[in-house]
Scaffold this motif. Sequence first.
Motif, PDB file in Angstrom:
ATOM      1  N   UNK A   1      15.367  73.151  36.163  1.00  0.00           N
ATOM      2  CA  UNK A   1      16.511  72.461  35.557  1.00  0.00           C
ATOM      3  C   UNK A   1      16.148  71.101  34.987  1.00  0.00           C
ATOM      4  N   UNK A   2      15.104  70.455  35.507  1.00  0.00           N
ATOM      5  CA  UNK A   2      14.820  69.074  35.116  1.00  0.00           C
ATOM      6  C   UNK A   2      13.558  68.881  34.289  1.00  0.00           C
ATOM      7  N   UNK A   3      12.694  69.882  34.212  1.00  0.00           N
ATOM      8  CA  UNK A   3      11.424  69.722  33.505  1.00  0.00           C
ATOM      9  C   UNK A   3      11.585  69.269  32.051  1.00  0.00           C
ATOM     10  N   UNK A   4      12.493  69.828  31.263  1.00  0.00           N
ATOM     11  CA  UNK A   4      12.610  69.354  29.874  1.00  0.00           C
ATOM     12  C   UNK A   4      12.924  67.850  29.780  1.00  0.00           C
ATOM     13  N   UNK A   5      13.814  67.361  30.649  1.00  0.00           N
ATOM     14  CA  UNK A   5      14.148  65.936  30.626  1.00  0.00           C
ATOM     15  C   UNK A   5      12.951  65.091  31.072  1.00  0.00           C
ATOM     16  N   UNK A   6      12.219  65.565  32.080  1.00  0.00           N
ATOM     17  CA  UNK A   6      11.048  64.816  32.545  1.00  0.00           C
ATOM     18  C   UNK A   6       9.957  64.789  31.482  1.00  0.00           C
ATOM     19  N   UNK A   7       9.750  65.902  30.807  1.00  0.00           N
ATOM     20  CA  UNK A   7       8.754  65.921  29.731  1.00  0.00           C
ATOM     21  C   UNK A   7       9.144  64.949  28.626  1.00  0.00           C
ATOM     22  N   UNK A   8      10.430  64.875  28.328  1.00  0.00           N
ATOM     23  CA  UNK A   8      10.885  63.927  27.307  1.00  0.00           C
ATOM     24  C   UNK A   8      10.574  62.490  27.720  1.00  0.00           C
ATOM     25  N   UNK A   9      10.682  62.193  29.013  1.00  0.00           N
ATOM     26  CA  UNK A   9      10.366  60.845  29.488  1.00  0.00           C
ATOM     27  C   UNK A   9       8.883  60.518  29.359  1.00  0.00           C
ATOM     28  N   UNK A  10       8.026  61.535  29.410  1.00  0.00           N
ATOM     29  CA  UNK A  10       6.590  61.272  29.339  1.00  0.00           C
ATOM     30  C   UNK A  10       6.139  60.880  27.936  1.00  0.00           C
ATOM     31  N   UNK A  11       6.955  61.138  26.947  1.00  0.00           N
ATOM     32  CA  UNK A  11       6.590  60.760  25.586  1.00  0.00           C
ATOM     33  C   UNK A  11       7.389  59.554  25.101  1.00  0.00           C
ATOM     34  N   UNK A  12       8.177  58.978  25.990  1.00  0.00           N
ATOM     35  CA  UNK A  12       8.983  57.812  25.631  1.00  0.00           C
ATOM     36  C   UNK A  12       8.075  56.618  25.359  1.00  0.00           C
ATOM     37  N   UNK A  13       8.615  55.612  24.738  1.00  0.00           N
ATOM     38  CA  UNK A  13       7.849  54.426  24.374  1.00  0.00           C
ATOM     39  C   UNK A  13       7.446  53.586  25.585  1.00  0.00           C
ATOM     40  N   UNK A  14       8.161  53.720  26.691  1.00  0.00           N
ATOM     41  CA  UNK A  14       7.847  52.936  27.886  1.00  0.00           C
ATOM     42  C   UNK A  14       6.580  53.524  28.519  1.00  0.00           C
ATOM     43  N   UNK A  15       5.514  52.734  28.666  1.00  0.00           N
ATOM     44  CA  UNK A  15       4.227  53.277  29.106  1.00  0.00           C
ATOM     45  C   UNK A  15       4.071  53.469  30.607  1.00  0.00           C
ATOM     46  N   UNK A  16       5.052  53.065  31.415  1.00  0.00           N
ATOM     47  CA  UNK A  16       4.933  53.140  32.866  1.00  0.00           C
ATOM     48  C   UNK A  16       6.017  54.067  33.398  1.00  0.00           C
ATOM     49  N   UNK A  17       5.600  55.078  34.169  1.00  0.00           N
ATOM     50  CA  UNK A  17       6.552  55.982  34.793  1.00  0.00           C
ATOM     51  C   UNK A  17       6.333  55.948  36.302  1.00  0.00           C
ATOM     52  N   UNK A  18       7.408  55.690  37.036  1.00  0.00           N
ATOM     53  CA  UNK A  18       7.379  55.641  38.497  1.00  0.00           C
ATOM     54  C   UNK A  18       8.220  56.789  39.016  1.00  0.00           C
ATOM     55  N   UNK A  19       7.623  57.652  39.841  1.00  0.00           N
ATOM     56  CA  UNK A  19       8.351  58.745  40.492  1.00  0.00           C
ATOM     57  C   UNK A  19       8.708  58.285  41.897  1.00  0.00           C
ATOM     58  N   UNK A  20       9.992  58.123  42.161  1.00  0.00           N
ATOM     59  CA  UNK A  20      10.472  57.625  43.449  1.00  0.00           C
ATOM     60  C   UNK A  20      10.968  58.798  44.289  1.00  0.00           C
ATOM     61  N   UNK A  21      10.214  59.127  45.343  1.00  0.00           N
ATOM     62  CA  UNK A  21      10.545  60.262  46.207  1.00  0.00           C
ATOM     63  C   UNK A  21      11.170  59.829  47.525  1.00  0.00           C
ATOM     64  N   UNK A  22      11.615  58.606  47.651  1.00  0.00           N
ATOM     65  CA  UNK A  22      12.145  58.123  48.933  1.00  0.00           C
ATOM     66  C   UNK A  22      13.368  58.884  49.399  1.00  0.00           C
ATOM     67  N   UNK A  23      14.139  59.475  48.488  1.00  0.00           N
ATOM     68  CA  UNK A  23      15.353  60.202  48.877  1.00  0.00           C
ATOM     69  C   UNK A  23      15.142  61.714  48.921  1.00  0.00           C
ATOM     70  N   UNK A  24      13.902  62.158  48.835  1.00  0.00           N
ATOM     71  CA  UNK A  24      13.603  63.587  48.883  1.00  0.00           C
ATOM     72  C   UNK A  24      13.634  64.058  50.331  1.00  0.00           C
ATOM     73  N   UNK A  25      14.355  65.149  50.573  1.00  0.00           N
ATOM     74  CA  UNK A  25      14.412  65.726  51.921  1.00  0.00           C
ATOM     75  C   UNK A  25      13.523  66.956  52.056  1.00  0.00           C
ATOM     76  N   UNK A  26      13.116  67.529  50.920  1.00  0.00           N
ATOM     77  CA  UNK A  26      12.260  68.707  50.903  1.00  0.00           C
ATOM     78  C   UNK A  26      11.599  68.779  49.547  1.00  0.00           C
ATOM     79  N   UNK A  27      10.322  69.163  49.520  1.00  0.00           N
ATOM     80  CA  UNK A  27       9.646  69.419  48.252  1.00  0.00           C
ATOM     81  C   UNK A  27       8.693  70.585  48.465  1.00  0.00           C
ATOM     82  N   UNK A  28       8.705  71.534  47.524  1.00  0.00           N
ATOM     83  CA  UNK A  28       7.817  72.685  47.651  1.00  0.00           C
ATOM     84  C   UNK A  28       6.678  72.569  46.639  1.00  0.00           C
TER      85      UNK A  28
END
Length: 142
Positions: free
Chosen positions: A50-77
Motif C-alpha cells: 500500500x505504501x511503496x509507490x509513495x515511498x518511492x516518490x519520496x526517494x526522488x524528491x529534492x530533499x536529499x536526506x531521508x529518515x525512516x523512523x521506526x519508533x512506533x513500529x510494533x511488528x515488522x516482517x
Amino acid sequence: MAPMARDMDERGCSLSWPDDSPGGTVLARTTRERTVVELHGEIDLAVVLATTPQLYALTVAAVPVLVADLRAVTFIDCSGLAMLVDVRSRVLAGGGEFTMVCADPKVLRLLKITGLTSVLAPVPELTEDTGHGTGTGVGREA
C-alpha cells in the motif's frame, strides 16, 4: 481506521499517507532539510504494497536526506525490512543520505539476525541532527 491525509501540519511540513492503509501506517513530513518517514504499527506485506509507490516518490524528491523512523513500529516482517533496504538503496543511488531511527530491542534483534544492522545502521533517537551527516546511520554510497 486510517487518518485522513492533510496537506500541511502546524509547522508547515507536508504530510502524506495512504487513505486506507491496512494494519500499519506510514506518515511522511518534509522540511527543506529532510524527509522523515514515520512507520506505525504492523509493517507487513499489506502495508508495504500500500505504501511503496509513495515511498518511492519520496526517494526522488529534492530533499536529499531521508529518515525512516521506526519508533512506533510494533511488528515488522521480511517484506518491511526489504522495503527499507530498497528505499535506502534508492536514496543513496540518488546521492542522498539515509538514516533509520529504532531503539526497539525486538526490531534491533531482527536486524542483527538478518545481518541488516550494518546496512540500515539504526540510531536510537530522532534529533534535529539526525540525518544530517553528524551521527552513525547516515550513509552515502561510494
